[in-house]
Design a protein around this motif. Structure first.
Motif, short mmCIF file in Angstrom:
data_model
loop_
_atom_site.label_atom_id
_atom_site.label_comp_id
_atom_site.label_asym_id
_atom_site.label_seq_id
_atom_site.Cartn_x
_atom_site.Cartn_y
_atom_site.Cartn_z
N GLN A 18 -6.38 -14.90 34.13
CA GLN A 18 -7.32 -15.15 33.21
C GLN A 18 -8.55 -15.51 33.83
O GLN A 18 -9.56 -14.85 32.96
N LYS A 19 -9.15 -15.83 34.76
CA LYS A 19 -10.68 -16.55 35.13
C LYS A 19 -11.34 -14.87 36.42
O LYS A 19 -11.58 -15.68 37.12
N GLY A 20 -9.47 -14.53 37.29
CA GLY A 20 -10.45 -13.62 38.23
C GLY A 20 -10.76 -14.54 39.55
O GLY A 20 -11.42 -14.06 40.46
N VAL A 21 -10.00 -15.65 39.55
CA VAL A 21 -10.69 -16.17 40.88
C VAL A 21 -9.49 -16.24 41.59
O VAL A 21 -8.21 -15.49 42.35
N ARG A 22 -10.25 -16.37 43.26
CA ARG A 22 -9.86 -15.70 44.32
C ARG A 22 -9.39 -16.34 45.57
O ARG A 22 -9.46 -16.60 46.15
N ASP A 23 -10.16 -18.01 44.69
CA ASP A 23 -10.53 -18.56 46.45
C ASP A 23 -9.37 -19.76 46.15
O ASP A 23 -9.84 -21.28 44.58
N PHE A 24 -9.10 -20.77 46.39
CA PHE A 24 -8.06 -21.55 45.95
C PHE A 24 -8.64 -22.53 45.90
O PHE A 24 -8.81 -23.87 44.84
#
Length: 395
Positions: free
Chosen positions: A63-69
């Motif tokens: 949904q947000k395109g986050v790749r970093d935990f």
């Protein structure tokens, strides 16, 4: 959508992790919801928390395109560290990006093993379509298709398929919603077509899982009616597509006799026109989709006569359908020529008068080699030339 609040992490989660894969971190992109939940449990997430955690992570990724935990701020820092130890969030790498004068964007993407595939984004008024690949190369050797000149290397994973969508959304800057309700702007990437490199139904499970991820309402959230799967006619998998995916179906038809289709689409020698049409007649009802799209590439003097048009109408009688007429996108060394504009319009007129929609596709991205497989081949030729130049320089 607001993610669920963070829950407390017990100490044993952090001190006694069970690694899901001793060979290295697992890529979460492409895992189904159930597979994601099981992977989290295997890494040490308590069973009672796993469903909630999977939902939170799913929203961050899709949904947000986050790749970093570390950016997943509704998760406690120790849990983020646990995730980073066991998992990764990886998508294909852009090797080459071309933008046409008509706005079409073509991506050459590198995946695991150093292999390369293509994806093409085609903007239109109020919508945008991404054409994705399902295999590295192709085994079908359709004589008019440039990908058919490239040997099949392997199937793409579900992560590599959905990863193409994520790369395009990165490039379009479309992860942050632009509004809701009447204030919402049209989605830049609103449709997916599985018409890139490869035959999707020869990679059914990975295609199915990737499309279920794309359709999930808490992530990319595309309606199944916004997804079209194109097949050359893998008859046994057509009913399965209706039952397990339910998307729209397109068929690379391209001929009205078995003699011609055997030459253009060699899979016809295994499942001929009659067998293919039998499989298609039940698809709209089984999948609750509106109609079948018949793709028909217009090849000068091969399949573009008035008789071909009349036979086509007769063949598809009784099937809810539209016929997409595709001017051949010529490529270097192609054995065919594009039918003339007048010939295509005459062909379309016969189909239209028989009661079928017969849109003529406008060629897009010809200045950036947007025909399937062209950019990869051009890049490989350039690399070969560069290697030759370097070799000669060493002599």
């Amino acid at each position: 959508m607001t993610a669920a609040p963070d829950a407390p992490i017990t100490q044993d989660v952090l001190t006694l992790p069970r690694k899901p894969d001793e060979g290295g971190p697992i890529n979460l992109v492409g895992l189904t919801r159930d597979a994601l939940r099981e992977a989290l449990i295997a890494a040490g997430t308590p069973d009672k928390q796993a469903k909630m955690r999977a939902g939170q992570i799913w929203q961050w990724i899709y949904q947000k395109g986050v790749r970093d935990f570390d950016a997943m701020t509704n998760l406690a820092k120790p849990y983020r560290a646990l995730l980073a130890e066991h998992f990764t969030i990886a998508v294909p790498e852009i090797v080459r990006r071309e933008v046409s004068t008509d706005g079409t964007r073509k991506y050459l993407l590198r995946i695991a093993g150093g292999h390369e595939v293509e994806a093409v984004y085609i903007p239109e008024e109020g919508r945008g379509t991404l054409c994705v690949s399902s295999q590295v190369g192709c085994t079908l050797t359709c004589s008019f298709c440039h990908t058919g000149t490239q040997r099949l290397v392997r199937n793409l994973t579900a992560g590599e398929i959905v990863g193409q969508i994520m790369v395009a959304r990165d490039d379009l800057g479309e992860w942050v919603p632009s509004g809701t309700g009447s204030d919402a702007a049209p989605r830049l990437l609103s449709n997916i077509v599985l018409m890139g490199m490869g035959e999707p139904l020869y990679n059914f499970e990975n295609v199915r899982d990737a499309m279920k991820i794309a359709m999930d309402g808490e992530g990319i959230s595309l309606s199944r009616r916004r997804i079209t799967l194109s097949t050359s006619g893998v008859v046994p998998e057509i009913h399965r597509t209706a039952a397990e995916i339910g998307c729209l179906l397109a068929v690379s038809f391209h001929a009205t006799t078995d003699e011609v289709r055997d030459r253009l689409v060699p899979i016809n020698k295994r499942w001929n026109i009659a067998a293919l049409l039998d499989a298609l007649r039940d698809y709209p009802k089984a999948s609750n989709s509106e109609r079948i799209t018949f793709e028909y590439v217009m090849l000068k003097g091969v399949n573009d006569s008035d008789d071909d048009a009349r036979r086509l109408v007769k063949l598809i009688e009784g099937i809810p359908a539209k016929i997409n007429l595709i001017p051949f996108n010529e490529w270097p060394g192609a054995p065919y020529e594009r039918s003339s504009g007048n010939r295509i319009r005459a062909f379309a007129d016969i189909i239209y008068k028989a009661g079928y929609a017969s849109p003529i596709r406008t060629p897009r991205g010809e200045d950036i080699m947007a025909a399937c497989g062209q950019l990869k081949s051009d890049t490989e030729r350039a690399r070969k030339s560069k290697r030759q130049i370097e070799a000669e320089a060493r002599l």
